[in-house]
Design a protein around this motif. Structure first.
Motif, PDB file in Angstrom:
ATOM      1  N   HIS A  98       2.810   4.733  -9.243  1.00 37.31           N
ATOM      2  CA  HIS A  98       3.158   5.235  -7.920  1.00 37.31           C
ATOM      3  C   HIS A  98       4.621   5.695  -7.894  1.00 37.31           C
ATOM      4  CE1 HIS A  98       4.147   4.219  -3.444  1.00 37.31           C
ATOM      5  NE2 HIS A  98       3.852   5.512  -3.570  1.00 37.31           N
ATOM      6  N   ARG A  99       5.547   4.753  -7.893  1.00 37.43           N
ATOM      7  CA  ARG A  99       6.955   5.154  -7.800  1.00 37.43           C
ATOM      8  C   ARG A  99       7.817   4.451  -8.842  1.00 37.43           C
ATOM      9  NH1 ARG A  99       7.987   4.910  -2.129  1.00 37.43           N
ATOM     10  NH2 ARG A  99      10.163   4.552  -2.683  1.00 37.43           N
ATOM     11  N   CYS A 122       1.090  -4.373  -8.420  1.00 40.86           N
ATOM     12  CA  CYS A 122       2.480  -3.933  -8.277  1.00 40.86           C
ATOM     13  C   CYS A 122       3.144  -4.684  -7.124  1.00 40.86           C
ATOM     14  CB  CYS A 122       2.539  -2.435  -8.030  1.00 40.86           C
ATOM     15  SG  CYS A 122       4.254  -1.863  -7.850  1.00 40.86           S
ATOM     16  N   TYR A 124       5.553  -3.780  -5.389  1.00 43.86           N
ATOM     17  CA  TYR A 124       6.192  -2.916  -4.386  1.00 43.86           C
ATOM     18  C   TYR A 124       5.219  -2.537  -3.256  1.00 43.86           C
ATOM     19  CZ  TYR A 124       9.903   0.405  -2.981  1.00 43.86           C
ATOM     20  OH  TYR A 124      10.893   1.078  -2.320  1.00 43.86           O
ATOM     21  N   HIS A 125       4.092  -1.879  -3.603  1.00 42.22           N
ATOM     22  CA  HIS A 125       3.122  -1.506  -2.560  1.00 42.22           C
ATOM     23  C   HIS A 125       1.710  -1.966  -2.885  1.00 42.22           C
ATOM     24  CE1 HIS A 125       6.259   1.693  -2.917  1.00 42.22           C
ATOM     25  NE2 HIS A 125       6.353   1.544  -1.614  1.00 42.22           N
ATOM     26  N   GLY A 126       1.585  -2.767  -3.916  1.00 39.26           N
ATOM     27  CA  GLY A 126       0.303  -3.401  -4.163  1.00 39.26           C
ATOM     28  C   GLY A 126      -0.729  -2.613  -4.957  1.00 39.26           C
ATOM     29  N   TRP A 127      -0.359  -1.474  -5.537  1.00 35.85           N
ATOM     30  CA  TRP A 127      -1.339  -0.804  -6.398  1.00 35.85           C
ATOM     31  C   TRP A 127      -1.829  -1.817  -7.429  1.00 35.85           C
ATOM     32  CZ3 TRP A 127      -0.562   5.005  -8.012  1.00 35.85           C
ATOM     33  CH2 TRP A 127      -0.444   5.781  -6.858  1.00 35.85           C
TER      34      TRP A 127
END
Ligand code: FES
Ligand SMILES: [Fe+2]
Length: 392
Positions: A98-99, A122, A124-127
């Motif tokens: 993602h990022r 992840c 950060y945003h849960g991917w």
């Protein structure tokens, strides 16, 4: 190491005055101080030595069960090696598609190791990825990535596991031939049965010195009588047995009592391993030491030209049965680090500072430091070969 090989190596001590150095390189080597201090040289080393060839990551015992993983920084590339349900290994770029967040962080001791992984989520945003790197879901995104057509699975890298050693190709999927990497050390490596060793503990520290200083620390025994006069000097001979496997030195430090058996026992009964510390360098980033009854592993992660992270691990032949046995192993690590972290590395940090001051234009590796001469000759040759191939 087979006994016949041990005897063969001990033959070199026959008739030698073991109170004096006996093992000489053909010639001394002068290396510019800039080999330790120049950021351009460091960038070249990262490109050629750390990214341009397979890197040692660890021992199989560190990620033995499905869901166990190891993280590593290989030439600046974050990698996670994950044991799959079928027992195979995957090497994933440890960066979210993602990022770019870091995915697996390892345990709280900073050893970059963990267990029981079922999914990679992840922070950060849960991917969420499967342990093989496949993207499974993007939770709470409510269709917000529907128009992203690209495959967002984690990037893969080639990984190989043999003789209990794990290697990763930091930059691509080109298959790794472990025997070719070991350059002839594989026969001895196979004898140790490294795959059966159990990881006990890893300790990590950062030092203000060039990464090569870590290897330099272990490549010669010339310093032992001086720097370690009150610690290990009383137990070791002043010289070591040196051989080279391609770029990798193998050095055997000898305990003083090794020579007694040469006169006391018939040749067929001579043994080397119980009286020595046998070190296999895996240039550029690893060192595996067979030490009487356990294995020590050193991993070197360069941070910048004057900073290096050093992880030291201890492995036992079997899972400790009780607290007392566990303590015995961790005490071994205490003793080892007590010498390297209070005597060796502080001295190396001072050397780094001296070289950075510009007061010295070069250092000298003498003929009585044959493994050191070999190490730097082969590093310099690899860099030169890199330059030649860049020139086409
Ligand atoms: S960076 Fe990993 S989910 Fe956003
Ligand atoms: Fe030392």
């Amino acid at each position: 190491m087979r006994q016949a090989r041990q005897i063969e190596l001990l033959d070199r001590l026959v008739g030698v005055d073991t109170n004096l150095p006996w093992n000489y390189a053909p010639a001394s080597l002068r290396n510019p101080a800039s080999a330790y201090t120049d950021p351009a040289r460091f960038a070249e080393e990262m490109r050629v030595l750390f990214r341009g060839r397979p890197q040692f990551v660890g021992l199989s015992g560190e990620c033995a069960a499905p869901g166990a993983f190891l993280t590593a920084d290989l030439g600046g590339i974050p990698i996670a090696v994950v044991r799959q349900a079928d027992g195979s290994l995957r090497a994933l770029v440890n960066v979210c598609r993602h990022r770019g967040a870091t995915l697996l962080q390892g345990n709280s001791q900073g050893s970059g190791k963990g267990d029981g992984l079922r999914r990679i989520v992840c922070p950060y945003h849960g991917w969420t990825y499967d342990t093989d790197g496949r993207l499974l879901q993007r939770p709470t995104s409510a269709g917000g990535f529907d128009d992203v057509a690209a495959n967002c699975d984690l990037h893969q890298r080639a990984v190989a596991e043999k003789y209990g050693l794990i290697f990763v190709n930091p930059t691509g999927m080109e298959a790794i031939d472990v025997d070719a990497v070991l350059c002839g050390a594989e026969a001895e490596m196979a004898d140790y049965g490294l795959a059966d060793y159990v990881h006990i503990e890893t300790r990590t520290n950062t030092w203000k010195m060039n990464w090569k200083m870590v290897l330099d620390t272990f490549t010669e025994s010339y310093h032992i009588r001086w720097l370690h006069k009150d610690t290990i000097a009383p137990y070791f001979l002043c010289d070591l047995i040196f051989d080279a496997y391609g770029p990798h030195p193998r050095t055997i430090g000898l305990r003083k009592n090794v020579v007694d058996q040469l006169k006391d026992k018939p040749r067929s009964e001579w043994e080397l391993l119980p009286y020595s510390t046998t070190q296999y360098f895996i240039v550029p980033n690893g060192l595996i030491t067979y030490q009487l009854d356990h294995i020590e592993v050193w991993r070197v992660t360069p941070i910048d030209v004057g900073t290096v992270r050093v992880a030291t691990s201890i492995f036992a032949p079997e899972t400790p049965k009780d607290e007392r046995t566990l303590k015995r192993w961790t005490k071994n690590l205490d003793i080892l680090l007590n010498v390297t972290e209070t005597e060796d590395f502080p001295a190396m940090e001072r050397i780094q500072k001296n070289l950075q001051s510009g007061a010295m234009s070069e250092v000298v590796y003498g003929r009585i430091e044959p493994a050191l001469v070999h190490l730097h000759t082969s590093i310099n040759a690899a860099l030169e070969a890199g330059r030649a191939s860049a020139r086409g």
